[in-house]
Design a protein around this motif. Sequence first.
Motif, PDB file in Angstrom:
ATOM      1  N   ARG A  66       0.832  -1.204   0.000  1.00  0.00           N
ATOM      2  CA  ARG A  66       0.000   0.000   0.000  1.00  0.00           C
ATOM      3  C   ARG A  66       0.869   1.256   0.000  1.00  0.00           C
ATOM      4  O   ARG A  66       0.547   2.249  -0.654  1.00  0.00           O
ATOM      5  N   GLU A  70       1.549   4.101  -3.405  1.00  0.00           N
ATOM      6  CA  GLU A  70       1.294   5.534  -3.332  1.00  0.00           C
ATOM      7  C   GLU A  70       2.226   6.295  -4.265  1.00  0.00           C
ATOM      8  O   GLU A  70       1.899   7.388  -4.725  1.00  0.00           O
ATOM      9  N   GLU A 109      -8.158  -5.772  -4.234  1.00  0.00           N
ATOM     10  CA  GLU A 109      -7.189  -4.698  -4.048  1.00  0.00           C
ATOM     11  C   GLU A 109      -7.729  -3.572  -3.177  1.00  0.00           C
ATOM     12  O   GLU A 109      -6.970  -2.838  -2.544  1.00  0.00           O
ATOM     13  N   THR A 112      -8.645  -4.099   2.967  1.00  0.00           N
ATOM     14  CA  THR A 112      -7.499  -3.985   3.859  1.00  0.00           C
ATOM     15  C   THR A 112      -6.730  -5.305   3.793  1.00  0.00           C
ATOM     16  O   THR A 112      -7.296  -6.344   3.434  1.00  0.00           O
TER      17      THR A 112
END
Length: 284
Positions: A66, A70, A109, A112
């Motif tokens: 995750r 970004e 996706e 969590t």
Amino acid sequence: MSERRQLTNLAYRLLGSLTDAEDVVQETYARWYALSAAGRDAIESPGAWLTTVASRICLTQLGSARVRRESYVGEWIPEPLPGTTEGADPADRVTLDESVDMAFLVVLEAMTPAERVAFVLHDVYRYPFAEVAGIVGRTTAACRQLATSARRRIQASRAPVVTPTARQAGIVRDFKAAWEAQDIAALVGLLDPDVTATADGGGLVNARLEPMRGGEAVALACVRILGVLSGATFRETTVNGRPGLLTQRDGVIETVIAFHVEGDRIKHLWAVRNPEKLRSWTAD
């Protein structure tokens, strides 16, 4: 099914990346062989031990993924799987079923890490919640709630009626013909008015950075893209167990496109162009 193949199947569903899944399996076996002979002999169920370790590695990777995504350039799409992997070790192949359908993986996706692991282990692999709790590090009740939440996401994303595979293949074939003919009207007729098209170049090749929505917009974009794909050939194929397309040029596969068909219209399409995600694909 061999333990290695089962672990690869599990890790791919948890991570959405065959490359990462293979790394997880390697690390899992490295930890197994790092045990003493007496330590391995003391383990009552080696398969369960391997699954637990692989799942925990995946859980950790999902958390760090995750953060990495970004900074990912553009949209991140799960790594597409070819319909066949000729020449590959049968023990390493991922079994194709509805749990590797691209639409299914895209919904995963959005979950969590704990939701994803709890749901896949329980609903796909039928692990009891008591065992899932030991892997995820939550209570049994908490894991049951995680899986319920994930299940709601999956159910909300599914079409009320599944389009037969043969019909899906026909629609993809018609889409290919209309695209090659630059027939915008035909393309619009095959696309849902609210269709979403997503591309993934990973910053390594040209690809739209944001999803595109709307039948006419997607149809026009397809025709414009033909200029970029000049010299490439289109071919029908199987992507994650569903009818799809690929483009190749000079013996190199450049794009793999997965489709989600609802009724007689294409509702979603995902174009993977990131070459790092196409390593398992080879041109004929």
